[in-house]
Motif scaffolding. Structure first.
Motif, PDB file in Angstrom:
ATOM      1  N   GLN A 260       0.909  -1.358   0.104  1.00  0.00           N
ATOM      2  CA  GLN A 260      -0.138   0.049   0.088  1.00  0.00           C
ATOM      3  C   GLN A 260       0.952   1.414   0.091  1.00  0.00           C
ATOM      4  O   GLN A 260       0.519   2.235  -0.719  1.00  0.00           O
ATOM      5  CB  GLN A 260      -0.804   0.264   1.429  1.00  0.00           C
ATOM      6  N   ARG A 261       1.868   1.094   0.699  1.00  0.00           N
ATOM      7  CA  ARG A 261       2.553   2.590   1.093  1.00  0.00           C
ATOM      8  C   ARG A 261       3.770   2.709   0.086  1.00  0.00           C
ATOM      9  O   ARG A 261       4.038   3.832  -0.192  1.00  0.00           O
ATOM     10  CB  ARG A 261       3.210   2.245   2.553  1.00  0.00           C
ATOM     11  N   LEU A 262       4.479   1.583  -0.323  1.00  0.00           N
ATOM     12  CA  LEU A 262       5.747   2.047  -1.101  1.00  0.00           C
ATOM     13  C   LEU A 262       5.692   1.928  -2.480  1.00  0.00           C
ATOM     14  O   LEU A 262       5.141   0.951  -3.037  1.00  0.00           O
ATOM     15  CB  LEU A 262       6.917   0.985  -0.619  1.00  0.00           C
ATOM     16  N   GLY A 263       5.952   3.074  -3.123  1.00  0.00           N
ATOM     17  CA  GLY A 263       5.993   3.504  -4.587  1.00  0.00           C
ATOM     18  C   GLY A 263       6.617   2.140  -5.440  1.00  0.00           C
ATOM     19  O   GLY A 263       6.026   1.821  -6.489  1.00  0.00           O
ATOM     20  N   ILE A 264       7.537   1.758  -5.030  1.00  0.00           N
ATOM     21  CA  ILE A 264       8.420   0.806  -5.602  1.00  0.00           C
ATOM     22  C   ILE A 264       7.704  -0.602  -5.868  1.00  0.00           C
ATOM     23  O   ILE A 264       8.029  -1.406  -6.645  1.00  0.00           O
ATOM     24  CB  ILE A 264       9.915   0.392  -4.998  1.00  0.00           C
TER      25      ILE A 264
ATOM     26  N   ALA B 122       4.419  -0.761  -6.525  1.00  0.00           N
ATOM     27  CA  ALA B 122       3.157  -0.376  -7.054  1.00  0.00           C
ATOM     28  C   ALA B 122       3.023  -1.300  -8.314  1.00  0.00           C
ATOM     29  O   ALA B 122       3.821  -1.556  -9.150  1.00  0.00           O
ATOM     30  CB  ALA B 122       3.306   1.016  -7.579  1.00  0.00           C
TER      31      ALA B 122
ATOM     32  N   CYS C 252       2.604  -4.395  -8.292  1.00  0.00           N
ATOM     33  CA  CYS C 252       3.319  -5.800  -8.055  1.00  0.00           C
ATOM     34  C   CYS C 252       2.284  -6.666  -7.652  1.00  0.00           C
ATOM     35  O   CYS C 252       1.075  -6.206  -6.956  1.00  0.00           O
ATOM     36  CB  CYS C 252       4.519  -5.633  -7.062  1.00  0.00           C
TER      37      CYS C 252
ATOM     38  N   LYS D  16      12.217  -7.147  -6.727  1.00  0.00           N
ATOM     39  CA  LYS D  16      12.425  -5.937  -6.132  1.00  0.00           C
ATOM     40  C   LYS D  16      11.988  -6.239  -4.675  1.00  0.00           C
ATOM     41  O   LYS D  16      11.235  -6.884  -4.304  1.00  0.00           O
ATOM     42  CB  LYS D  16      11.157  -4.917  -6.723  1.00  0.00           C
TER      43      LYS D  16
ATOM     44  N   TYR E 225      13.568   5.209   1.834  1.00  0.00           N
ATOM     45  CA  TYR E 225      12.184   5.775   0.860  1.00  0.00           C
ATOM     46  C   TYR E 225      11.058   6.343   1.353  1.00  0.00           C
ATOM     47  O   TYR E 225      10.534   7.215   0.879  1.00  0.00           O
ATOM     48  CB  TYR E 225      11.928   4.199   0.276  1.00  0.00           C
ATOM     49  N   ASP E 226      10.983   5.872   2.901  1.00  0.00           N
ATOM     50  CA  ASP E 226      10.025   6.661   3.474  1.00  0.00           C
ATOM     51  C   ASP E 226      10.091   6.538   4.855  1.00  0.00           C
ATOM     52  O   ASP E 226      10.486   5.591   5.353  1.00  0.00           O
ATOM     53  CB  ASP E 226       8.591   5.750   2.948  1.00  0.00           C
TER      54      ASP E 226
ATOM     55  N   ASP F 149       7.113   6.772   8.123  1.00  0.00           N
ATOM     56  CA  ASP F 149       5.928   7.080   8.643  1.00  0.00           C
ATOM     57  C   ASP F 149       5.695   7.029  10.067  1.00  0.00           C
ATOM     58  O   ASP F 149       6.043   6.218  10.796  1.00  0.00           O
ATOM     59  CB  ASP F 149       4.942   5.885   7.955  1.00  0.00           C
TER      60      ASP F 149
END
Ligand code: ADP
Ligand code: MG
Length: 408
Positions: free
Chosen positions: A21-25, A27, A29, A55, A100-101, A103
Motif C-alpha cells: 500500500q505504502r511504497l511506490g517501488i 506499485a 506488483c 524488487k 524511501y519513506d 511513517d
C-alpha cells in the motif's frame, strides 16, 4: 481509510500488506513475500520482496516496548534515525542506505535493501580484509560530523538542531550500559567470563582511578553537544562488500561528543584484533591479517584526523574558530575523547550486559581469557592516558605491547 492509519505492532503479513500500500517501488506488483530479519532488542526489521521482479525493501518498525518486553522507548528514535540518514545522504550518499519513506503513525522507516552486503563484525570474525574500510569510514565520520559543529553552523540553527535531535531514552541506555554498569555492577547484570572473574575484580571493579575517569567521560557524553553523532558506530552497524561500505542503524543519534563515534569505531576494530591474534592458527595468515588490521586502525584515526582538519579549515564560519591554533586544540580534544570512548566501549562489551561475538564466540578458554585481557588492559590505557593517543599507530603499539606482556 486504511488499517495503517493507527499504530499497531505489525507481523510479517501486515508488513507485506503495508509495503504494497505504502511504497511506490511495489506499485503494480503481485503478492509480496515478507520475512522478519531483525536481530536487535528494539525494532522489528522486515524484508519485503516481490518474487516476480526481485524488487525488495527493508521496513524497520518499532514496537511500543523493547522486544524482550522490557522498557518503553517511545517512537521518536525512529524519526531521528530516518532524519539523520536523510541528512547523511546529503554528505555521503554512497555510504548510507537510501530512505524511501518514514511513517510516524506506524513508526516505520522504509529503506534500501542491503542484503547483498554483509555485517562487518561477522566478516572480521572470518578474518576477511576490506581495503576500502578506513577510507570510507573516515570519510563518513569527517563528512557527516563536521557540518554540524558550532564552528560551521549558524549558532541559533545549531541550538534548534540540538533540540530537534534530543534523544533522551536512547541516551539513557548508553549512559547506563557504557558509562555506569560496567564499573559498578549495581544491577548485577554484568556478564563476566568466569576464567577472568578475579582479573575483572581487580582491574575493573577494584580500580577507583579508572572509575573516576569513566565518570568524567560520562559527564562529557551528557553535556558536550558537539555534533550530530551516529551514536552507535560499531562493526555491527556497518554493512560491507568488496566495493562498498554502508553505515546504518543511527537510532542513538543526538548532539554529542564526536569522540563517541570515532572511539566506538576504534574500540570495535580492537575486538577484531584480539580475536585474530588469539584464535588464528596459521602463523603466516595471522601475521598478514593483523598487518591489515594494524594499517586499518592506524588509517581510520589518521585519515579521520586529517580529513576533519582540512574540512574544518575549508568550512569553518565562526570568526573565533578561525583563530590560529583553535583547530589543532579542537581536534586534540576529539582525539582524547576518542581514546577514552574506545576504552569504555572495550570494557563494556567485555564485562557488561551487551557483549560482542568477536569475543564471546571464542570457544577455547585460554584464547578467550587472553583476548579479554588484551582488550581490558588496552582499554584501561586508552582511558587513563587518553591525551597520548594522537596517531593511529599509538593504538596499534599499545595492542602489540599488551599482547607481548600477557604472552610472557
Ligand atoms: P536494531 O536497531 O533493532 O538492532 P538494525 O538496524 O541493527 O536494528 O537491524 C537489524 C538487522 O536487520 C541488521 O543486523 C541487518 O541484518 C538487518 N538490516 C537492517 N537494515 C537493513 C538493510 N537496509 N538491508 C538489509 N538488512 C538490513
Ligand atoms: Mg539499533
Amino acid at each position: 481509510m486504511s488499517r495503517f492509519d493507527q499504530y499497531f505492532c505489525m507481523n510479517e503479513k501486515d508488513a507485506a500488506e503495508y509495503a504494497a500500500q505504502r511504497l511506490g517501488i511495489f506499485a503494480g506488483c503481485g503478492p509480496l513475500e515478507c520475512k522478519e530479519i531483525g536481530d536487535g532488542n528494539i525494532n522489528y526489521v522486515f524484508r519485503v520482496r516481490d518474487p516476480a521482479t526481485g524488487k525488495s525493501a527493508i521496513i524497520k518498525h518499532s514496537g511500543v516496548k523493547t522486544r524482550s518486553g522490557g522498557s518503553t522507548l517511545g517512537f521518536d528514535h525512529s524519526r531521528i534515525e530516518a532524519e539523520i540518514l536523510q541528512k547523511e545522504a546529503q554528505y555521503v550518499p554512497n555510504l548510507v542506505p537510501v530512505v524511501y519513506d518514514y511513517d510516524p503513525v506506524m513508526s516505520c522507516m522504509s529503506m534500501e535493501d542491503l542484503s547483498d552486503h554483509a555485517i562487518l563484525r561477522y566478516e572480521l570474525m572470518k578474518h576477511k580484509c576490506f581495503p576500502r574500510l578506513a577510507d570510507d569510514i573516515s570519510d563518513f565520520m569527517a563528512k557527516t560530523l563536521l557540518p554540524t559543529i558550532d564552528a560551521v553552523m549558524d549558532a541559533e540553527e545549531k541550538k534548534e538542531a540540538v533540540k530537534h535531535f534530543t534523544n533522551p531514552p536512547l541516551c539513557k541506555i548508553t549512559e547506563r550500559l557504557v558509562y555506569t554498569e560496567p564499573y559498578t555492577n549495581m544491577s548485577g547484570k554484568n556478564k563476566v567470563y568466569p576464567a577472568n572473574a578475579g582479573f575483572v575484580a581487580q582491574e575493573i571493579y577494584g580500580d577507583k582511578s579508572l572509575h573516576l575517569e569513566a565518570a568524567k567521560l560520562k559527564y562529557q557524553f551528557m553535556n558536550n553537544a558537539q555534533a550530530l553523532i551516529h551514536g552507535d558506530l560499531h562493526s555491527g552497524s556497518i554493512f560491507v562488500k568488496a566495493d562498498s561500505t554502508k553505515v546504518f542503524d543511527p537510532e542513538f543519534a543526538f548532539y554529542g561528543p564526536i569522540g563517541y563515534d570515532v572511539g566506538n569505531m576504534i574500540g570495535n576494530m580492537c575486538f577484531a584484533w584480539a580475536n585474530a591474534t588469539t584464535t588464528m592458527k596459521d602463523r603466516r595468515e595471522m601475521t598478514e591479517y593483523v598487518q591489515w588490521l594494524d594499517t586499518t586502525i592506524t588509517d581510520i584515526v589518521d585519515l579521520f584526523r586529517e580529513k576533519f582538519r582540512s574540512l574544518f579549515h575549508e568550512k569553518a564560519t565562526d570568526r573565533m574558530a578561525k583563530i590560529d591554533g583553535y583547530c589543532d586544540w579542537y581536534v586534540g580534544t576529539i582525539l582524547s575523547d576518542s581514546a577514552g570512548v574506545a576504552g569504555l566501549e572495550m570494557i563494556r562489551r567485555t564485562v557488561g550486559v551487551a557483549q560482542v561475538k568477536d569475543i564471546t564466540s571464542i570457544e577455547n578458554e585460554s584464547e578467550r581469557k587472553l583476548a579479554e585481557r588484551i582488550v581490558l588492559l588496552c582499554a584501561k590505557s586508552f582511558i587513563m592516558k587518553r591525551d597520548s593517543y594522537v596517531n593511529g599507530c599509538d593504538y596499534v603499539a599499545e595492542l602489540h605491547s599488551t599482547l607481548q606482556k600477557l604472552a610472557c
